[in-house]
Design a protein around this motif. Sequence first.
Motif, PDB file in Angstrom:
ATOM      1  N   ARG A   1       0.871  -1.168   0.000  1.00 28.93           N
ATOM      2  CA  ARG A   1       0.000   0.000   0.000  1.00 28.93           C
ATOM      3  C   ARG A   1       0.914   1.225   0.000  1.00 28.93           C
ATOM      4  NH1 ARG A   1      -5.243   1.545   2.523  1.00 28.93           N
ATOM      5  NH2 ARG A   1      -5.067   3.765   2.903  1.00 28.93           N
ATOM      6  N   PHE A   2       0.631   2.166  -0.876  1.00 31.19           N
ATOM      7  CA  PHE A   2       1.427   3.381  -1.002  1.00 31.19           C
ATOM      8  C   PHE A   2       0.609   4.557  -0.493  1.00 31.19           C
ATOM      9  CE2 PHE A   2       3.126   0.462  -4.044  1.00 31.19           C
ATOM     10  CZ  PHE A   2       4.482   0.727  -4.088  1.00 31.19           C
ATOM     11  N   VAL A   3       1.190   5.361   0.382  1.00 28.44           N
ATOM     12  CA  VAL A   3       0.580   6.605   0.850  1.00 28.44           C
ATOM     13  C   VAL A   3       1.540   7.714   0.442  1.00 28.44           C
ATOM     14  CG1 VAL A   3      -0.315   7.886   2.817  1.00 28.44           C
ATOM     15  CG2 VAL A   3      -0.440   5.404   2.811  1.00 28.44           C
ATOM     16  N   VAL A   4       1.024   8.727  -0.277  1.00 29.04           N
ATOM     17  CA  VAL A   4       1.881   9.752  -0.860  1.00 29.04           C
ATOM     18  C   VAL A   4       1.376  11.138  -0.492  1.00 29.04           C
ATOM     19  CG1 VAL A   4       2.832  10.638  -3.008  1.00 29.04           C
ATOM     20  CG2 VAL A   4       2.271   8.236  -2.814  1.00 29.04           C
ATOM     21  N   LEU A   5       2.312  12.024  -0.164  1.00 28.57           N
ATOM     22  CA  LEU A   5       1.981  13.419   0.101  1.00 28.57           C
ATOM     23  C   LEU A   5       2.997  14.284  -0.635  1.00 28.57           C
ATOM     24  CD1 LEU A   5       0.305  15.541   1.656  1.00 28.57           C
ATOM     25  CD2 LEU A   5       1.990  15.362   3.480  1.00 28.57           C
ATOM     26  N   GLN A   6       2.500  15.153  -1.500  1.00 27.71           N
ATOM     27  CA  GLN A   6       3.345  16.093  -2.242  1.00 27.71           C
ATOM     28  C   GLN A   6       3.189  17.460  -1.599  1.00 27.71           C
ATOM     29  OE1 GLN A   6       5.098  15.387  -5.225  1.00 27.71           O
ATOM     30  NE2 GLN A   6       5.908  17.453  -5.257  1.00 27.71           N
ATOM     31  N   VAL A   7       4.302  18.050  -1.144  1.00 31.22           N
ATOM     32  CA  VAL A   7       4.250  19.382  -0.543  1.00 31.22           C
ATOM     33  C   VAL A   7       5.091  20.338  -1.371  1.00 31.22           C
ATOM     34  CG1 VAL A   7       3.775  18.575   1.796  1.00 31.22           C
ATOM     35  CG2 VAL A   7       6.118  18.824   1.056  1.00 31.22           C
ATOM     36  N   PRO A   8       4.667  21.606  -1.479  1.00 32.33           N
ATOM     37  CA  PRO A   8       5.409  22.554  -2.314  1.00 32.33           C
ATOM     38  C   PRO A   8       6.731  23.012  -1.701  1.00 32.33           C
ATOM     39  CG  PRO A   8       3.513  23.616  -1.326  1.00 32.33           C
ATOM     40  CD  PRO A   8       3.420  22.163  -0.972  1.00 32.33           C
ATOM     41  N   GLU A   9       6.888  22.893  -0.370  1.00 30.95           N
ATOM     42  CA  GLU A   9       8.136  23.341   0.260  1.00 30.95           C
ATOM     43  C   GLU A   9       9.274  22.397  -0.128  1.00 30.95           C
ATOM     44  OE1 GLU A   9       5.865  22.189   3.195  1.00 30.95           O
ATOM     45  OE2 GLU A   9       4.569  23.789   2.487  1.00 30.95           O
ATOM     46  N   PRO A  10      10.358  22.933  -0.687  1.00 35.45           N
ATOM     47  CA  PRO A  10      11.480  22.066  -1.050  1.00 35.45           C
ATOM     48  C   PRO A  10      12.299  21.686   0.180  1.00 35.45           C
ATOM     49  CG  PRO A  10      11.985  24.323  -1.618  1.00 35.45           C
ATOM     50  CD  PRO A  10      10.573  24.319  -1.095  1.00 35.45           C
ATOM     51  N   SER A  11      12.849  20.493   0.159  1.00 33.06           N
ATOM     52  CA  SER A  11      13.791  20.070   1.189  1.00 33.06           C
ATOM     53  C   SER A  11      14.950  19.389   0.473  1.00 33.06           C
ATOM     54  CB  SER A  11      13.124  19.141   2.207  1.00 33.06           C
ATOM     55  OG  SER A  11      13.050  17.835   1.710  1.00 33.06           O
ATOM     56  N   GLU A  12      16.025  19.130   1.195  1.00 34.80           N
ATOM     57  CA  GLU A  12      17.228  18.635   0.555  1.00 34.80           C
ATOM     58  C   GLU A  12      17.008  17.297  -0.144  1.00 34.80           C
ATOM     59  OE1 GLU A  12      20.414  17.564  -1.219  1.00 34.80           O
ATOM     60  OE2 GLU A  12      19.841  19.598  -0.752  1.00 34.80           O
ATOM     61  N   PRO A  13      16.572  16.230   0.529  1.00 31.61           N
ATOM     62  CA  PRO A  13      16.222  15.099  -0.328  1.00 31.61           C
ATOM     63  C   PRO A  13      14.819  15.333  -0.877  1.00 31.61           C
ATOM     64  CG  PRO A  13      16.121  14.441   1.972  1.00 31.61           C
ATOM     65  CD  PRO A  13      16.569  15.871   1.921  1.00 31.61           C
ATOM     66  N   PRO A  14      14.640  15.339  -2.188  1.00 32.24           N
ATOM     67  CA  PRO A  14      13.320  15.624  -2.756  1.00 32.24           C
ATOM     68  C   PRO A  14      12.297  14.527  -2.484  1.00 32.24           C
ATOM     69  CG  PRO A  14      14.874  15.075  -4.476  1.00 32.24           C
ATOM     70  CD  PRO A  14      15.657  15.148  -3.209  1.00 32.24           C
ATOM     71  N   VAL A  15      12.767  13.346  -2.096  1.00 29.54           N
ATOM     72  CA  VAL A  15      11.868  12.241  -1.768  1.00 29.54           C
ATOM     73  C   VAL A  15      12.309  11.644  -0.440  1.00 29.54           C
ATOM     74  CG1 VAL A  15      11.019   9.970  -2.479  1.00 29.54           C
ATOM     75  CG2 VAL A  15      11.521  11.690  -4.203  1.00 29.54           C
ATOM     76  N   GLN A  16      11.342  11.488   0.484  1.00 28.00           N
ATOM     77  CA  GLN A  16      11.620  10.791   1.737  1.00 28.00           C
ATOM     78  C   GLN A  16      10.646   9.630   1.842  1.00 28.00           C
ATOM     79  OE1 GLN A  16      11.616  13.415   5.118  1.00 28.00           O
ATOM     80  NE2 GLN A  16      13.667  14.157   4.658  1.00 28.00           N
ATOM     81  N   ILE A  17      11.135   8.516   2.370  1.00 27.95           N
ATOM     82  CA  ILE A  17      10.351   7.292   2.329  1.00 27.95           C
ATOM     83  C   ILE A  17      10.277   6.626   3.697  1.00 27.95           C
ATOM     84  CG2 ILE A  17      12.135   5.637   1.755  1.00 27.95           C
ATOM     85  CD1 ILE A  17      10.120   4.931  -0.570  1.00 27.95           C
ATOM     86  N   LEU A  18       9.148   5.970   3.952  1.00 31.14           N
ATOM     87  CA  LEU A  18       8.911   5.228   5.178  1.00 31.14           C
ATOM     88  C   LEU A  18       8.489   3.822   4.783  1.00 31.14           C
ATOM     89  CD1 LEU A  18       8.070   5.262   8.340  1.00 31.14           C
ATOM     90  CD2 LEU A  18       5.806   5.676   7.457  1.00 31.14           C
ATOM     91  N   VAL A  19       9.053   2.808   5.445  1.00 27.82           N
ATOM     92  CA  VAL A  19       8.729   1.415   5.152  1.00 27.82           C
ATOM     93  C   VAL A  19       8.181   0.791   6.427  1.00 27.82           C
ATOM     94  CG1 VAL A  19       9.698  -0.821   4.518  1.00 27.82           C
ATOM     95  CG2 VAL A  19      10.495   1.232   3.379  1.00 27.82           C
ATOM     96  N   SER A  20       7.049   0.087   6.318  1.00 27.92           N
ATOM     97  CA  SER A  20       6.432  -0.486   7.506  1.00 27.92           C
ATOM     98  C   SER A  20       5.802  -1.837   7.197  1.00 27.92           C
ATOM     99  CB  SER A  20       5.368   0.472   8.042  1.00 27.92           C
ATOM    100  OG  SER A  20       4.739  -0.073   9.172  1.00 27.92           O
TER     101      SER A  20
END
Length: 135
Positions: free
Chosen positions: A46-65
């Motif tokens: 199951r994938f849960v995704v949130l796109q936010v306009p604020e930039p951060s250093e890694p453009p993608v952060q991931i959580l595995v559960s």
Amino acid sequence: MGTFTEHSAEEQPLSYRFPKEERLRSKKLIDRLFREGSSFNLYPLRFVVLQVPEPSEPPVQILVSVSKRHFKKAVDRNRLKRQMREAYRLHKHVLDQASTAGGTRYIAILYIGKEKNPFKVICKKLNSGLERLLS
């Protein structure tokens, strides 16, 4: 003797690393992800995704559960999480090539299956899930 070639900023070699900065660890961001994010299932993931306009250093952060309800033994949960992280590490270049235009993408990948699947199945489903994120 071998020749040395330099890579320009446009043609960087693929990085298969999965450093700590790319892992989603902030409790506030995790809560926000599950409150505001959109989700879809590709069994057993199951994938849960949130796109936010604020930039951060890694453009993608991931959580595995992996659910403790379905896999009582920590050995089984840890093996599935390790397989999911490895599959992501091998296919994360799909997300890197499609930049998020200055924003940040937070992704949670949850294992919702009730049985242990082989690595090939997990890898195939995770890859098609990442491709679906881009479309």
